[in-house]
Write an enzyme that holds these catalytic residues in place. Structure first.
Site, PDB file in Angstrom:
ATOM      1  N   ARG A  60       0.839  -1.207   0.000  1.00  0.00           N
ATOM      2  CA  ARG A  60       0.000   0.000   0.000  1.00  0.00           C
ATOM      3  C   ARG A  60       0.875   1.259   0.000  1.00  0.00           C
ATOM      4  O   ARG A  60       0.554   2.242  -0.652  1.00  0.00           O
ATOM      5  CB  ARG A  60      -0.946  -0.016   1.201  1.00  0.00           C
ATOM      6  CG  ARG A  60      -1.942  -1.166   1.115  1.00  0.00           C
ATOM      7  CD  ARG A  60      -2.966  -1.106   2.210  1.00  0.00           C
ATOM      8  NE  ARG A  60      -3.837   0.034   2.049  1.00  0.00           N
ATOM      9  CZ  ARG A  60      -4.437   0.685   3.053  1.00  0.00           C
ATOM     10  NH1 ARG A  60      -4.216   0.314   4.296  1.00  0.00           N
ATOM     11  NH2 ARG A  60      -5.229   1.696   2.820  1.00  0.00           N
ATOM     12  N   HIS A 110      -5.708   7.867  12.251  1.00  0.00           N
ATOM     13  CA  HIS A 110      -5.389   6.437  12.125  1.00  0.00           C
ATOM     14  C   HIS A 110      -3.957   6.202  11.660  1.00  0.00           C
ATOM     15  O   HIS A 110      -3.636   5.129  11.164  1.00  0.00           O
ATOM     16  CB  HIS A 110      -6.378   5.750  11.174  1.00  0.00           C
ATOM     17  CG  HIS A 110      -7.756   5.607  11.739  1.00  0.00           C
ATOM     18  ND1 HIS A 110      -8.830   5.151  11.004  1.00  0.00           N
ATOM     19  CD2 HIS A 110      -8.241   5.845  12.982  1.00  0.00           C
ATOM     20  CE1 HIS A 110      -9.919   5.138  11.782  1.00  0.00           C
ATOM     21  NE2 HIS A 110      -9.585   5.567  12.970  1.00  0.00           N
ATOM     22  N   CYS A 121      11.553   1.485  20.830  1.00  0.00           N
ATOM     23  CA  CYS A 121      11.748   2.794  21.481  1.00  0.00           C
ATOM     24  C   CYS A 121      10.535   3.710  21.337  1.00  0.00           C
ATOM     25  O   CYS A 121      10.498   4.784  21.934  1.00  0.00           O
ATOM     26  CB  CYS A 121      13.007   3.483  20.945  1.00  0.00           C
ATOM     27  SG  CYS A 121      12.866   4.100  19.250  1.00  0.00           S
ATOM     28  N   CYS A 137      15.487   0.659  13.141  1.00  0.00           N
ATOM     29  CA  CYS A 137      14.872   1.936  13.516  1.00  0.00           C
ATOM     30  C   CYS A 137      15.928   3.034  13.361  1.00  0.00           C
ATOM     31  O   CYS A 137      17.066   2.859  13.810  1.00  0.00           O
ATOM     32  CB  CYS A 137      14.401   1.853  14.968  1.00  0.00           C
ATOM     33  SG  CYS A 137      13.978   3.461  15.687  1.00  0.00           S
ATOM     34  N   THR A 177     -16.960   8.702   4.304  1.00  0.00           N
ATOM     35  CA  THR A 177     -16.750   7.660   5.323  1.00  0.00           C
ATOM     36  C   THR A 177     -18.058   6.949   5.621  1.00  0.00           C
ATOM     37  O   THR A 177     -19.124   7.578   5.649  1.00  0.00           O
ATOM     38  CB  THR A 177     -16.089   8.239   6.603  1.00  0.00           C
ATOM     39  OG1 THR A 177     -15.990   7.201   7.587  1.00  0.00           O
ATOM     40  CG2 THR A 177     -16.852   9.426   7.171  1.00  0.00           C
ATOM     41  N   GLU A 204     -23.091   7.610  -0.897  1.00  0.00           N
ATOM     42  CA  GLU A 204     -24.396   7.036  -0.559  1.00  0.00           C
ATOM     43  C   GLU A 204     -24.639   7.320   0.925  1.00  0.00           C
ATOM     44  O   GLU A 204     -23.705   7.702   1.632  1.00  0.00           O
ATOM     45  CB  GLU A 204     -24.385   5.530  -0.823  1.00  0.00           C
ATOM     46  CG  GLU A 204     -23.309   4.837  -0.014  1.00  0.00           C
ATOM     47  CD  GLU A 204     -22.997   3.427  -0.462  1.00  0.00           C
ATOM     48  OE1 GLU A 204     -23.487   3.004  -1.511  1.00  0.00           O
ATOM     49  OE2 GLU A 204     -22.260   2.765   0.276  1.00  0.00           O
TER      50      GLU A 204
HETATM   51  N1  APR Z   1     -17.099   9.943  -3.176  1.00  0.00           N
HETATM   52  C1  APR Z   1     -17.656   9.997  -1.941  1.00  0.00           C
HETATM   53  N2  APR Z   1     -17.815   8.920  -1.154  1.00  0.00           N
HETATM   54  C2  APR Z   1     -17.413   7.728  -1.632  1.00  0.00           C
HETATM   55  C3  APR Z   1     -16.832   7.592  -2.921  1.00  0.00           C
HETATM   56  C4  APR Z   1     -16.691   8.761  -3.698  1.00  0.00           C
HETATM   57  N3  APR Z   1     -16.149   8.744  -4.934  1.00  0.00           N
HETATM   58  N4  APR Z   1     -16.540   6.283  -3.111  1.00  0.00           N
HETATM   59  C5  APR Z   1     -16.931   5.634  -2.000  1.00  0.00           C
HETATM   60  N5  APR Z   1     -17.454   6.492  -1.102  1.00  0.00           N
HETATM   61  C6  APR Z   1     -17.997   6.219   0.235  1.00  0.00           C
HETATM   62  C7  APR Z   1     -18.691   4.881   0.346  1.00  0.00           C
HETATM   63  O1  APR Z   1     -20.048   4.992  -0.042  1.00  0.00           O
HETATM   64  C8  APR Z   1     -18.511   4.583   1.841  1.00  0.00           C
HETATM   65  O2  APR Z   1     -19.616   5.082   2.579  1.00  0.00           O
HETATM   66  O3  APR Z   1     -16.918   6.188   1.127  1.00  0.00           O
HETATM   67  C9  APR Z   1     -17.240   5.341   2.231  1.00  0.00           C
HETATM   68  C10 APR Z   1     -16.047   4.472   2.512  1.00  0.00           C
HETATM   69  O4  APR Z   1     -16.299   3.721   3.659  1.00  0.00           O
HETATM   70  P1  APR Z   1     -15.239   2.686   4.243  1.00  0.00           P
HETATM   71  O5  APR Z   1     -14.724   1.818   3.163  1.00  0.00           O
HETATM   72  O6  APR Z   1     -15.864   2.027   5.411  1.00  0.00           O
HETATM   73  O7  APR Z   1     -14.016   3.627   4.701  1.00  0.00           O
HETATM   74  P2  APR Z   1     -13.865   4.483   6.027  1.00  0.00           P
HETATM   75  O8  APR Z   1     -15.178   4.986   6.495  1.00  0.00           O
HETATM   76  O9  APR Z   1     -12.778   5.458   5.786  1.00  0.00           O
HETATM   77  O10 APR Z   1     -13.343   3.396   7.044  1.00  0.00           O
HETATM   78  C11 APR Z   1     -13.031   3.790   8.363  1.00  0.00           C
HETATM   79  O11 APR Z   1     -12.172   1.623   8.852  1.00  0.00           O
HETATM   80  O12 APR Z   1     -10.930  -0.327   8.546  1.00  0.00           O
HETATM   81  C12 APR Z   1     -10.942   0.942   9.039  1.00  0.00           C
HETATM   82  O13 APR Z   1      -9.024   2.054   9.652  1.00  0.00           O
HETATM   83  C13 APR Z   1      -9.853   1.838   8.537  1.00  0.00           C
HETATM   84  O14 APR Z   1      -9.832   4.252   8.489  1.00  0.00           O
HETATM   85  C14 APR Z   1     -10.585   3.095   8.138  1.00  0.00           C
HETATM   86  C15 APR Z   1     -11.877   2.981   8.911  1.00  0.00           C
END
Ligand code: APR
Length: 234
Positions: A60, A110, A121, A137, A177, A204
């Protein structure tokens, strides 16, 4: 949103980087469909199979060289430069696309792919290359680096700064998110409890969409520049 905000907290998630080509976690085909969260993103998984975990994050980290910030990252960079009030950008993302989009003071709750955490350390060091060959390190020389990424069961970074900003802001905006992971998923409720306006910008409806005063659904590369324009015009 109605009144002109004076103090804004923005939370971003994987959705803001999706159009740059970085996989989200929970969408169809997302990272957690292809990998076990327990194996890849917990201290127990790392203790059990460090090679697997180091390789996953090495890939990644290397992948960051192949992606570019999109219009949403760039718009937030512009907002930081031009907004006259207080602004805190909190991201759950471990990529560096906000910085490359021009945002200087990013709060990575995160952690970051381009950072190494020494388990001997405790030093956090900028890191570009792989970790799977157990490099030393930079500070204590022990071959005990791990990705500086907050795993499930670990405490996110910068919580005091985030709590203070949430308590003081008059607008909370959540971008890209799913609202599935705490404590970030709880920020909207905390903000609302303080009387703060809340706005969701997501592809969504998120899990917490009903909690927001307003939700706009669509691609971040369109919604975020539109919203930034509104805020800067006043
Ligand atoms: N524009 C806007 N939103 C989008 C797009 C886009 N082009 N593509 C996807 N999404 C939305 C999806 O609909 C979803 O609701 O982004 C969201 C992504 O959700 P997750 O995959 O769950 O990501 P996130 O919310 O960042 O996850 C939170 O989970 O596993 C952990 O540590 C990891 O930081 C991460 C945390």
């Amino acid at each position: 949103m109605s009144a002109r905000p004076k103090s804004i907290v923005i939370l971003t998630g994987a959705g803001i980087s999706a159009e740059s080509g970085i996989d989200t976690f929970r969408d169809a085909g997302g990272l957690w469909e292809r990998h076990s969260v327990y194996d890849i993103a917990t201290p127990e998984g790392f203790a059990r199979d460090p090679d697997l975990v180091l390789r996953f994050y090495d890939e990644r980290r290397a992948g960051l060289a192949k992606v570019e910030p999109n219009a949403a990252h760039l718009a937030l960079g512009r907002l930081e430069a031009e907004f006259a009030g207080d602004l805190l950008l909190v991201t759950q993302n471990v990529d560096d696309l906000h910085e490359r989009g021009g945002f200087v003071d990013v709060c990575h709750m995160h952690g970051e792919l381009r950072s190494a955490l020494c388990t001997s350390c405790g030093t956090r060091s900028p890191w570009e290359g792989p970790m799977r060959d157990r490099p030393p390190c930079p500070v204590c020389k022990a071959p005990t680096l791990r990705p500086d990424v907050v795993w499930f069961g670990e405490m996110p970074y910068h919580m005091d700064r985030i709590e203070d900003a949430l308590a003081a802001c008059d607008l909370f905006v959540s971008i890209g998110t799913s609202g599935a992971v705490y404590p970030a998923a709880g920020f909207v409720s905390q903000a609302r409890a303080m009387g703060t306006r809340t706005l969701e910008l997501n592809l969504e409806p998120s899990e917490g969409t009903a909690i927001f005063h307003q939700a706009r659904h669509g691609a971040a590369s369109r919604l975020v520049p539109e919203w930034v324009e509104e805020v800067l015009k006043g």
